[in-house]
Design a protein around this motif. Structure first.
Motif, PDB file in Angstrom:
ATOM      1  N   GLY A   1       0.812  -1.213   0.000  1.00 11.43           N
ATOM      2  CA  GLY A   1       0.000   0.000   0.000  1.00 11.43           C
ATOM      3  C   GLY A   1       0.842   1.257   0.000  1.00 11.43           C
ATOM      4  N   TYR A   2       0.167   2.364  -0.180  1.00 10.50           N
ATOM      5  CA  TYR A   2       0.857   3.652  -0.258  1.00 10.50           C
ATOM      6  C   TYR A   2       1.529   4.032   1.055  1.00 10.50           C
ATOM      7  N   GLN A   3       1.028   3.504   2.157  1.00 12.82           N
ATOM      8  CA  GLN A   3       1.635   3.812   3.456  1.00 12.82           C
ATOM      9  C   GLN A   3       3.102   3.389   3.483  1.00 12.82           C
ATOM     10  N   ALA A   4       3.443   2.340   2.750  1.00 14.22           N
ATOM     11  CA  ALA A   4       4.845   1.899   2.677  1.00 14.22           C
ATOM     12  C   ALA A   4       5.726   2.982   2.058  1.00 14.22           C
TER      13      ALA A   4
ATOM     14  N   MET B   1       7.043  11.143  -8.457  1.00 12.54           N
ATOM     15  CA  MET B   1       7.456  10.882  -7.082  1.00 12.54           C
ATOM     16  C   MET B   1       7.728  12.218  -6.403  1.00 12.54           C
ATOM     17  N   VAL B   2       7.202  12.366  -5.183  1.00 17.49           N
ATOM     18  CA  VAL B   2       7.388  13.605  -4.430  1.00 17.49           C
ATOM     19  C   VAL B   2       7.737  13.290  -2.979  1.00 17.49           C
ATOM     20  N   ASP B   3       8.288  14.289  -2.310  1.00 15.45           N
ATOM     21  CA  ASP B   3       8.496  14.232  -0.867  1.00 15.45           C
ATOM     22  C   ASP B   3       7.120  14.276  -0.213  1.00 15.45           C
ATOM     23  N   SER B   4       6.867  13.396   0.760  1.00 14.57           N
ATOM     24  CA  SER B   4       5.525  13.302   1.337  1.00 14.57           C
ATOM     25  C   SER B   4       5.134  14.514   2.183  1.00 14.57           C
TER      26      SER B   4
ATOM     27  N   LEU C   1       8.107   9.403   1.097  1.00 19.54           N
ATOM     28  CA  LEU C   1       7.803   9.532  -0.329  1.00 19.54           C
ATOM     29  C   LEU C   1       6.310   9.427  -0.570  1.00 19.54           C
ATOM     30  N   ASP C   2       5.898   9.961  -1.684  1.00 14.94           N
ATOM     31  CA  ASP C   2       4.513   9.837  -2.137  1.00 14.94           C
ATOM     32  C   ASP C   2       4.555   9.995  -3.644  1.00 14.94           C
ATOM     33  N   ASN C   3       3.420   9.775  -4.308  1.00 11.91           N
ATOM     34  CA  ASN C   3       3.375  10.068  -5.737  1.00 11.91           C
ATOM     35  C   ASN C   3       2.069  10.769  -6.053  1.00 11.91           C
ATOM     36  N   GLN C   4       2.126  11.564  -7.101  1.00  6.37           N
ATOM     37  CA  GLN C   4       0.960  12.338  -7.510  1.00  6.37           C
ATOM     38  C   GLN C   4       0.698  12.123  -8.992  1.00  6.37           C
ATOM     39  N   VAL C   5      -0.570  12.067  -9.339  1.00  8.02           N
ATOM     40  CA  VAL C   5      -0.945  11.938 -10.739  1.00  8.02           C
ATOM     41  C   VAL C   5      -0.698  13.273 -11.439  1.00  8.02           C
ATOM     42  N   VAL C   6       0.019  13.209 -12.554  1.00  7.32           N
ATOM     43  CA  VAL C   6       0.244  14.420 -13.352  1.00  7.32           C
ATOM     44  C   VAL C   6      -0.403  14.316 -14.729  1.00  7.32           C
ATOM     45  N   ASN C   7      -0.803  13.094 -15.097  1.00  9.42           N
ATOM     46  CA  ASN C   7      -1.468  12.918 -16.380  1.00  9.42           C
ATOM     47  C   ASN C   7      -2.312  11.648 -16.320  1.00  9.42           C
ATOM     48  N   LEU C   8      -3.534  11.734 -16.812  1.00  7.54           N
ATOM     49  CA  LEU C   8      -4.435  10.594 -16.877  1.00  7.54           C
ATOM     50  C   LEU C   8      -5.155  10.656 -18.210  1.00  7.54           C
ATOM     51  N   ASN C   9      -4.976   9.617 -19.022  1.00  9.05           N
ATOM     52  CA  ASN C   9      -5.647   9.525 -20.315  1.00  9.05           C
ATOM     53  C   ASN C   9      -6.483   8.264 -20.343  1.00  9.05           C
ATOM     54  N   ILE C  10      -7.718   8.395 -20.793  1.00  8.16           N
ATOM     55  CA  ILE C  10      -8.619   7.254 -20.892  1.00  8.16           C
ATOM     56  C   ILE C  10      -9.124   7.167 -22.330  1.00  8.16           C
ATOM     57  N   SER C  11      -9.100   5.958 -22.872  1.00  2.00           N
ATOM     58  CA  SER C  11      -9.658   5.686 -24.200  1.00  2.00           C
ATOM     59  C   SER C  11     -10.738   4.621 -24.033  1.00  2.00           C
ATOM     60  N   TRP C  12     -11.876   4.854 -24.665  1.00  5.74           N
ATOM     61  CA  TRP C  12     -13.003   3.940 -24.542  1.00  5.74           C
ATOM     62  C   TRP C  12     -13.144   3.126 -25.820  1.00  5.74           C
ATOM     63  N   GLN C  13     -13.454   1.827 -25.648  1.00  6.72           N
ATOM     64  CA  GLN C  13     -13.682   0.964 -26.787  1.00  6.72           C
ATOM     65  C   GLN C  13     -15.134   0.482 -26.868  1.00  6.72           C
ATOM     66  N   SER C  14     -15.745   0.190 -25.718  1.00 11.85           N
ATOM     67  CA  SER C  14     -17.135  -0.271 -25.702  1.00 11.85           C
ATOM     68  C   SER C  14     -17.729   0.015 -24.325  1.00 11.85           C
ATOM     69  N   PRO C  15     -19.048   0.087 -24.234  1.00 11.31           N
ATOM     70  CA  PRO C  15     -19.669   0.440 -22.953  1.00 11.31           C
ATOM     71  C   PRO C  15     -19.682  -0.722 -21.960  1.00 11.31           C
ATOM     72  N   ALA C  16     -19.669  -0.362 -20.698  1.00 13.62           N
ATOM     73  CA  ALA C  16     -19.923  -1.314 -19.616  1.00 13.62           C
ATOM     74  C   ALA C  16     -21.274  -0.948 -19.028  1.00 13.62           C
ATOM     75  N   ARG C  17     -21.984  -1.952 -18.543  1.00 16.16           N
ATOM     76  CA  ARG C  17     -23.332  -1.746 -18.037  1.00 16.16           C
ATOM     77  C   ARG C  17     -23.466  -2.309 -16.630  1.00 16.16           C
ATOM     78  N   PHE C  18     -24.573  -1.925 -15.990  1.00 14.05           N
ATOM     79  CA  PHE C  18     -24.880  -2.405 -14.648  1.00 14.05           C
ATOM     80  C   PHE C  18     -24.727  -3.924 -14.563  1.00 14.05           C
ATOM     81  N   ASP C  19     -24.032  -4.363 -13.521  1.00 21.41           N
ATOM     82  CA  ASP C  19     -23.807  -5.760 -13.164  1.00 21.41           C
ATOM     83  C   ASP C  19     -22.762  -6.460 -14.026  1.00 21.41           C
ATOM     84  N   ASP C  20     -22.184  -5.761 -15.018  1.00 19.04           N
ATOM     85  CA  ASP C  20     -21.050  -6.346 -15.743  1.00 19.04           C
ATOM     86  C   ASP C  20     -19.901  -6.534 -14.765  1.00 19.04           C
TER      87      ASP C  20
END
Length: 153
Positions: free
Chosen positions: A49-52, A117-120, A58-77
């Motif tokens: 876990g991140y506590q380690a 990676m950053v100083d916590s 140390l810690d890390n931070q998101v600096v970029n997030l890209n998502i590409s979709w191919q097909s839908p997901a539905r309830f209970d999938d």
């Protein structure tokens, strides 16, 4: 920058009704939640876990997030999110998360997350420690976190 061979960790989750929109498919913003959950569980499998990290200052931070979709997901999938670290640089690393329908194996979406990676305490950028680089590149292949409540054989 070091390129890693894909060594995947898998997270199984079930789409909940509240995650769907008026079109009866998973709302687009939920995929970022899924990616974050998969990244968190990957880190738990990898280093406990991140506590380690924060215990080392140390810690890390998101600096970029890209998502590409191919097909839908539905309830209970049931979705299978496969996670591996695709790149490790001096101060950053990149996780690749591929999401597919667990039953049909159809690709649903993919996410690429870049962390720095950053100083916590100060949040100043830090180098990725060599030991952590090696752990990231090793990955958590063959490990599965099952949040979907399905039987695995």
């Amino acid at each position: 920058m070091t390129k890693a061979e894909p060594k995947t960790f898998e997270l199984l989750l079930r789409v909940r009704y509240a995650e769907c929109d008026a079109q009866e498919v998973v709302f687009n913003a939920r995929y970022a939640d899924y990616a974050d959950l998969a990244a968190t569980e990957f880190m738990r499998a990898l280093i406990g876990g991140y506590q380690a990290l924060t215990n080392q200052g140390l810690d890390n931070q998101v600096v970029n997030l890209n998502i590409s979709w191919q097909s839908p997901a539905r309830f209970d999938d049931i979705l299978c999110l496969s996670v591996h670290v695709s790149k490790v640089g001096n101060t950053s690393f990149t996780m690749q998360i591929d999401m597919q329908n667990w039953q049909t194996k159809q690709a649903v979406a993919s996410a690429e997350i870049v962390y720095v990676m950053v100083d916590s305490l100060t949040f100043e950028k830090k180098p990725v420690p060599n030991e952590f680089k090696a752990t990231l590149l090793k990955g958590a292949a063959g490990r599965t976190m099952n949040l979907a409540g399905v039987e695995l054989s």
